[in-house]
Design an enzyme around this catalytic site. Structure first.
Site, short mmCIF file in Angstrom:
data_model
loop_
_atom_site.label_atom_id
_atom_site.label_comp_id
_atom_site.label_asym_id
_atom_site.label_seq_id
_atom_site.Cartn_x
_atom_site.Cartn_y
_atom_site.Cartn_z
N GLU A 106 -59.56 -3.86 -132.57
CA GLU A 106 -58.56 -3.70 -131.92
C GLU A 106 -58.38 -5.22 -131.65
OE1 GLU A 106 -59.43 0.08 -130.69
OE2 GLU A 106 -60.35 -1.48 -129.45
N CYS A 126 -70.81 -6.24 -133.64
CA CYS A 126 -70.74 -7.12 -133.26
C CYS A 126 -71.98 -6.70 -133.87
CB CYS A 126 -70.45 -7.26 -131.99
SG CYS A 126 -71.07 -9.01 -131.13
N CYS A 133 -71.92 -3.82 -123.45
CA CYS A 133 -70.69 -3.25 -123.97
C CYS A 133 -70.27 -2.98 -124.91
CB CYS A 133 -70.46 -4.95 -125.01
SG CYS A 133 -69.04 -5.58 -125.56
N CYS A 358 -61.83 -6.52 -121.21
CA CYS A 358 -62.87 -6.73 -122.24
C CYS A 358 -64.22 -6.07 -122.03
CB CYS A 358 -63.36 -7.74 -120.87
SG CYS A 358 -62.88 -8.91 -120.87
N1 SAH Z 1 -68.74 -11.99 -127.87
C1 SAH Z 1 -68.09 -13.08 -127.18
C2 SAH Z 1 -67.34 -12.35 -127.32
C3 SAH Z 1 -65.99 -10.86 -126.87
S1 SAH Z 1 -66.76 -10.01 -125.27
C4 SAH Z 1 -68.94 -12.60 -126.09
O1 SAH Z 1 -69.26 -12.15 -125.85
O2 SAH Z 1 -68.06 -13.94 -124.93
C5 SAH Z 1 -65.64 -10.85 -124.37
C6 SAH Z 1 -65.78 -10.09 -122.85
O3 SAH Z 1 -65.86 -9.37 -122.16
C7 SAH Z 1 -67.33 -11.28 -122.59
O4 SAH Z 1 -67.29 -12.10 -121.32
C8 SAH Z 1 -68.31 -10.28 -121.90
O5 SAH Z 1 -68.90 -10.22 -121.29
C9 SAH Z 1 -67.63 -9.37 -121.29
N2 SAH Z 1 -67.21 -7.42 -121.53
C10 SAH Z 1 -68.61 -7.18 -122.81
N3 SAH Z 1 -68.03 -5.65 -122.01
C11 SAH Z 1 -67.49 -5.76 -120.27
C12 SAH Z 1 -67.22 -4.72 -119.95
N4 SAH Z 1 -67.20 -3.28 -119.73
N5 SAH Z 1 -66.84 -5.27 -118.28
C13 SAH Z 1 -66.46 -5.72 -118.30
N6 SAH Z 1 -66.49 -7.56 -119.38
C14 SAH Z 1 -66.82 -6.71 -120.62
FE1 SF4 Z 2 -71.04 -8.67 -128.87
FE2 SF4 Z 2 -69.78 -7.60 -126.07
FE3 SF4 Z 2 -72.35 -8.78 -126.40
FE4 SF4 Z 2 -69.77 -9.94 -126.79
S1 SF4 Z 2 -69.94 -8.75 -125.51
S2 SF4 Z 2 -71.43 -10.59 -128.17
S3 SF4 Z 2 -68.43 -8.02 -128.58
S4 SF4 Z 2 -71.89 -7.37 -127.77
#
Ligand code: SAH
Ligand code: SF4
Length: 369
Positions: A106, A126, A133, A358
């Site tokens: 996505e 991931c 997440c 996010c």
């Molecule tokens: N894997 C990388 C990039 C993708 S995640 C990382 O973790 O940085 C992108 C962002 O979304 C990250 O900062 C993560 O902490 C945030 N994120 C993940 N799940 C979320 C949620 N349920 N609500 C808000 N932010 C979230």
């Molecule tokens: Fe992977 Fe989600 Fe953790 Fe980012 S926040 S490293 S996408 S599991």
């Protein structure tokens, strides 16, 4: 899902026919040579693919017709296809891209008055296993290729055709851990930033990591590289290790040291993303520890109230139910950080009503074949 970032992610199977979409300049020159054409044809191919974002050999009208026909017979020109698009009320659009092997990722298009921001995926799933997440619950299926990374940009720009004068920002904050796919990421970065290609300035590209210190160090060694964001999300090793397993390998101190060593350019800051989860990461003590962490290197802080998604509650994946903090607490933490002299912003994720925000990006594994 057990985290598996300590080994390389699986790769895409090589395509049955060569696909020009995603090839770099040397590959395109070699392709031109294999058709008995001079090297400048390779440069023309590069310009057509990445500057013009053409999607069909017929668009290459500067090429003699017989050459176009031969190319079309032997070489694919295929970008990831947009399978469906869901516009959200705030103007952003979540796109689902279909890949050659039937897997899906996505991306999100976010138009602003003065810029367009595209949120990109770097992997299918991931390996990092963060418990809050949605993508983390998929586990890792495979790395995206450079072509698939560039292809998300080409597909979204062709779909939305934003005004040419409006700058484009890219953030690798979709599915996947970009530093776990650094080779393909940097190959894509080369095409995305090439002045003859998509010509997006490096400072407009940000990769976000969960804290893979080995990857942060490798990234810092590139003479040209994207900007760095760290998903911090907790301020004690106890809390962070619970929700982000990578913290058991590189803890907060190791992270702070790696970021303090990271060779920033003048004026450049590391973005600290901090997801506010009620009772997990949103106390005022958290705010004070966050400020202390952020002051160890040039940084700015983005506070992101947790986005609920399916699988948020307690269940087989984790003992914890995550929820956003109270609004008053968001404000108090924002003030605390700004009083500490830190640049801070509250980021309300865009696209929430279509699960494009996010951490909500997840493809149903059943839908992948
Ligand atoms: N894997 C990388 C990039 C993708 S995640 C990382 O973790 O940085 C992108 C962002 O979304 C990250 O900062 C993560 O902490 C945030 N994120 C993940 N799940 C979320 C949620 N349920 N609500 C808000 N932010 C979230
Ligand atoms: Fe992977 Fe989600 Fe953790 Fe980012 S926040 S490293 S996408 S599991």
């Amino acid at each position: 899902m057990a985290p598996t970032w300590d080994r390389p992610a699986p790769e895409a199977a090589p395509p049955p026919r060569p696909n020009a979409a995603g090839m770099d300049l040397p590959e395109l020159k070699a392709l031109a040579a294999s058709f008995g054409e001079p090297a400048w044809r390779g440069a023309q191919l590069f310009g057509g693919l990445y500057r013009q974002r053409w999607t069909d050999w017929e668009h290459f009208t500067a090429f003699p017709k017989p050459l176009r026909t031969r190319l079309a017979e032997a070489v694919d020109l295929r970008w990831p296809a947009i399978l469906h698009s869901q516009p959200a009320e705030d103007g952003s659009t979540k796109h689902v891209f279909g890949l050659e092997d039937g897997l899906q990722v996505e991306g999100v298009h976010m138009p602003y008055e003065r810029r367009t921001t595209l949120c990109l995926s770097s992997q299918v799933g991931c390996a990092m296993g963060c418990t809050f997440c949605a993508t983390g619950s998929m586990g890792i299926l495979r790395n995206l290729t450079a072509a698939e990374i560039v292809g998300q940009v080409v597909a979204m720009l062709n779909h939305h055709a934003p005004p040419a004068e409006r700058p484009v920002n890219l953030v690798f904050m979709g599915m996947g851990e970009p530093l776990h796919n650094l080779d393909h990421l940097m190959a894509a970065f080369g095409i995305l930033t090439d002045p003859q290609g998509l010509a997006i300035p490096p400072r407009r590209i940000t990769v976000s990591t969960a804290g893979l210190v080995s990857g942060i160090e490798r990234l810092g060694a590139f003479p040209k590289r994207p900007r760095l964001a760290l998903s911090l999300n907790a301020t004690t090793d106890e809390a962070r290790s619970r929700i982000m397993p990578v913290n058991r390998v590189w803890n907060l101190e190791a992270l702070a040291q790696a970021l303090a060593r990271f060779p920033l350019q003048s004026g450049e800051r590391v973005t600290l993303e901090y997801v506010l989860m009620k009772g997990v990461s949103d106390s005022l003590e958290d705010g004070r520890r966050l400020a202390a962490f952020a002051r160890r290197f040039p940084s700015k802080v983005n506070l992101i109230p947790f986005n609920p998604h399916e699988g948020t509650g307690p269940g087989p994946r984790g003992a914890e139910a995550f929820a956003p903090p109270d609004e008053a607490r968001v404000g108090a933490l924002c003030r605390l950080l700004s009083d500490a002299g830190l640049p801070v912003a509250v980021r309300r994720s865009r696209g929430q009503d279509v699960a494009g925000a996010c951490g909500q990006l997840v493809r149903d594994l059943r839908a992948r074949r």
